[in-house]
Design an enzyme around this catalytic site. Structure first.
Site, PDB file in Angstrom:
ATOM      1  N   SER A 126      39.176  24.807   5.243  1.00  0.00           N
ATOM      2  CA  SER A 126      40.324  24.282   5.979  1.00  0.00           C
ATOM      3  C   SER A 126      40.849  25.407   6.869  1.00  0.00           C
ATOM      4  O   SER A 126      41.951  25.930   6.672  1.00  0.00           O
ATOM      5  CB  SER A 126      41.410  23.814   5.010  1.00  0.00           C
ATOM      6  OG  SER A 126      42.532  23.404   5.754  1.00  0.00           O
ATOM      7  N   ILE A 127      40.011  25.811   7.814  1.00  0.00           N
ATOM      8  CA  ILE A 127      40.356  26.959   8.674  1.00  0.00           C
ATOM      9  C   ILE A 127      41.480  26.580   9.646  1.00  0.00           C
ATOM     10  O   ILE A 127      42.380  27.374   9.907  1.00  0.00           O
ATOM     11  CB  ILE A 127      39.104  27.450   9.454  1.00  0.00           C
ATOM     12  CG1 ILE A 127      37.953  27.784   8.493  1.00  0.00           C
ATOM     13  CG2 ILE A 127      39.449  28.634  10.355  1.00  0.00           C
ATOM     14  CD1 ILE A 127      38.231  28.864   7.477  1.00  0.00           C
ATOM     15  N   LEU A 136      40.968  25.647  12.884  1.00  0.00           N
ATOM     16  CA  LEU A 136      40.591  25.978  14.267  1.00  0.00           C
ATOM     17  C   LEU A 136      41.253  27.257  14.785  1.00  0.00           C
ATOM     18  O   LEU A 136      41.753  27.312  15.908  1.00  0.00           O
ATOM     19  CB  LEU A 136      40.858  24.774  15.186  1.00  0.00           C
ATOM     20  CG  LEU A 136      39.898  23.622  14.926  1.00  0.00           C
ATOM     21  CD1 LEU A 136      40.406  22.320  15.520  1.00  0.00           C
ATOM     22  CD2 LEU A 136      38.505  23.923  15.495  1.00  0.00           C
ATOM     23  N   ASN A 190      32.400  24.870  22.019  1.00  0.00           N
ATOM     24  CA  ASN A 190      33.048  23.767  21.300  1.00  0.00           C
ATOM     25  C   ASN A 190      34.520  23.783  21.704  1.00  0.00           C
ATOM     26  O   ASN A 190      35.167  24.832  21.658  1.00  0.00           O
ATOM     27  CB  ASN A 190      32.863  24.016  19.794  1.00  0.00           C
ATOM     28  CG  ASN A 190      33.468  22.934  18.925  1.00  0.00           C
ATOM     29  OD1 ASN A 190      34.678  22.863  18.785  1.00  0.00           O
ATOM     30  ND2 ASN A 190      32.641  22.117  18.314  1.00  0.00           N
ATOM     31  N   CYS A 197      37.404  17.500  13.696  1.00  0.00           N
ATOM     32  CA  CYS A 197      37.903  18.479  12.717  1.00  0.00           C
ATOM     33  C   CYS A 197      38.883  17.792  11.766  1.00  0.00           C
ATOM     34  O   CYS A 197      39.875  17.215  12.209  1.00  0.00           O
ATOM     35  CB  CYS A 197      38.583  19.651  13.421  1.00  0.00           C
ATOM     36  SG  CYS A 197      39.327  20.796  12.237  1.00  0.00           S
ATOM     37  N   ILE A 214      26.649  15.560  11.785  1.00  0.00           N
ATOM     38  CA  ILE A 214      28.028  15.221  11.476  1.00  0.00           C
ATOM     39  C   ILE A 214      28.863  16.497  11.347  1.00  0.00           C
ATOM     40  O   ILE A 214      28.331  17.558  11.017  1.00  0.00           O
ATOM     41  CB  ILE A 214      28.113  14.410  10.135  1.00  0.00           C
ATOM     42  CG1 ILE A 214      27.532  15.215   8.982  1.00  0.00           C
ATOM     43  CG2 ILE A 214      27.488  13.081  10.269  1.00  0.00           C
ATOM     44  CD1 ILE A 214      27.703  14.574   7.597  1.00  0.00           C
ATOM     45  N   ASN A 215      30.166  16.371  11.593  1.00  0.00           N
ATOM     46  CA  ASN A 215      31.097  17.418  11.187  1.00  0.00           C
ATOM     47  C   ASN A 215      31.291  17.274   9.668  1.00  0.00           C
ATOM     48  O   ASN A 215      30.610  16.476   9.023  1.00  0.00           O
ATOM     49  CB  ASN A 215      32.415  17.292  11.959  1.00  0.00           C
ATOM     50  CG  ASN A 215      33.156  18.626  12.039  1.00  0.00           C
ATOM     51  OD1 ASN A 215      33.153  19.430  11.093  1.00  0.00           O
ATOM     52  ND2 ASN A 215      33.805  18.874  13.163  1.00  0.00           N
ATOM     53  N   GLY A 222      24.347  19.241   9.463  1.00  0.00           N
ATOM     54  CA  GLY A 222      24.841  18.891   8.137  1.00  0.00           C
ATOM     55  C   GLY A 222      23.895  19.345   7.043  1.00  0.00           C
ATOM     56  O   GLY A 222      22.897  18.665   6.758  1.00  0.00           O
ATOM     57  N   GLY A 258      24.573  25.520  10.156  1.00  0.00           N
ATOM     58  CA  GLY A 258      25.953  25.954   9.926  1.00  0.00           C
ATOM     59  C   GLY A 258      26.114  26.808   8.691  1.00  0.00           C
ATOM     60  O   GLY A 258      25.894  28.024   8.715  1.00  0.00           O
TER      61      GLY A 258
HETATM   62  C1  SIN Z   1      38.243  24.286  11.108  1.00  0.00           C
HETATM   63  O1  SIN Z   1      38.447  25.229  11.894  1.00  0.00           O
HETATM   64  O2  SIN Z   1      39.138  23.855  10.373  1.00  0.00           O
HETATM   65  C2  SIN Z   1      36.891  23.651  11.039  1.00  0.00           C
HETATM   66  C3  SIN Z   1      36.468  23.129  12.346  1.00  0.00           C
HETATM   67  C4  SIN Z   1      35.928  21.747  12.323  1.00  0.00           C
HETATM   68  O3  SIN Z   1      35.757  21.150  11.250  1.00  0.00           O
HETATM   69  O4  SIN Z   1      35.683  21.193  13.388  1.00  0.00           O
END
Ligand code: SIN
Length: 316
Positions: free
Chosen positions: A78-79, A81, A107, A138, A199-200, A251, A273
């Protein structure tokens, strides 16, 4: 951008919506920094493309820690962004990547449609960027992100508006957290997407049973890694059947076999990833492994492999 290939080795080059890659192996956004972080492990010139961490209009500090948790066969993040903002990206991060003979895909993220357009516009005017990947998937932000990627109309609108301010190929990155990913894929194609990546991460959470609290400060996050590969593969197969634009599979790709599965179901390229965190040279190993497979199967061109899944007869 494409380096001519030695005739003894198979042709692995792919065309992704007008973007020519020397091979189908890209990095996935958010797992490879801005390239510099991995340059001592990886020959960046060998990559099909570098996709950098999501860039927004203004700098973002991201979510409070803890924001990463390891899970069986994967991780939840849970960065939020975190990034330096588009202007600092162009002045401080992009020059490093411009030294290489590699396709650079940025991106992009916005809290509003207008923000997506402003980021896209700024990046289009910068030199050294070959394509944009629009992040409408995200799961870790209040505004923008997945909110735009779960409604077909909004997903199409964001795509159309980004397309209106750029001549660069536009890839749209889809969320798996929807009922029908094929419907969203058709919408972004209608909005003018040149390619689609999926997929994300899959929304998830993890609990510390001793204090009965979530492991992540923001409670939920996005699951990635090998745990999600079968889900991603199935969704890629579904989307390939629904759209005509190139599909990029993402993925849980950890090795060449995983990448080959995605190519066989019809992805024209793949993104690597979570594997980068475990084996920083994963992308190099995957390029070598695909080449080795093609030679073993006497394939001269990667097009002999892409989309060749035989669904006809099942196994028994
Ligand atoms: C993030 O920065 O929380 C992740 C980015 C993403 O899932 O697109």
């Amino acid at each position: 951008m494409m380096t001519p290939q030695n005739h003894d080795t198979p042709n692995m080059s792919v065309d992704i919506g007008g973007l020519l890659l020397k091979n189908p192996v890209m990095t996935a956004s958010g797992t490879f920094g801005y390239g510099e972080e991995y340059a001592c492990y990886v020959d960046i010139n060998r990559l099909g493309a570098v996709v950098v961490k999501g860039v927004s209009l203004n700098p973002r500090q991201g979510n409070p820690a803890p924001r990463i948790m390891e899970t069986p066969f994967g991780m939840i993040n849970s960065i939020g962004l975190q990034n330096p903002g588009v202007k600092a990206f162009v002045t401080d991060k992009l020059p490093f990547l411009k030294q290489f003979d590699v396709v650079v895909i940025v991106n992009i993220f916005g809290e509003t449609v207008d923000e997506y357009m402003r980021v896209a516009d700024t990046l289009t005017q910068a030199d050294g960027i070959h394509a944009l990947e629009v992040n409408i998937s995200c799961p870790n932000v209040e505004k923008g992100g997945m909110c735009f990627g779960t409604d077909p109309e909004i997903a199409r609108d964001v795509t159309q508006r980004v397309k209106s301010v750029t001549h660069l190929p536009v890839i749209v990155k889809l969320s798996p957290n929807v009922t029908d990913i094929g419907e969203i894929a058709e919408s972004v194609q209608a909005g003018g997407a040149d390619a689609i990546s999926l997929i994300n991460t899959i929304s998830g959470m993890s609990v510390d049973i001793e204090n009965r609290r979530p492991h992540l400060q923001r409670v939920t996050g996005g699951l990635s890694g090998p745990a999600i590969k079968p889900v991603a593969l199935k969704m890629v197969r579904d989307v390939v059947k629904r759209v005509s634009v190139p599909v990029i599979g993402v993925g849980g790709i950890m090795n060449a076999s995983d990448a080959l599965e995605f190519l066989i179901v019809g992805a024209k390229a793949v993104q690597v990833g979570t594997a980068n965190f475990i084996n920083p040279r994963a992308t190099m190993d995957i390029i070598d492994g695909i080449e080795e497979y093609m030679m073993r199967h006497q394939m001269q061109d990667i097009r002999e492999l892409i989309g060749t899944l035989n669904e006809g007869e099942g196994l028994c």
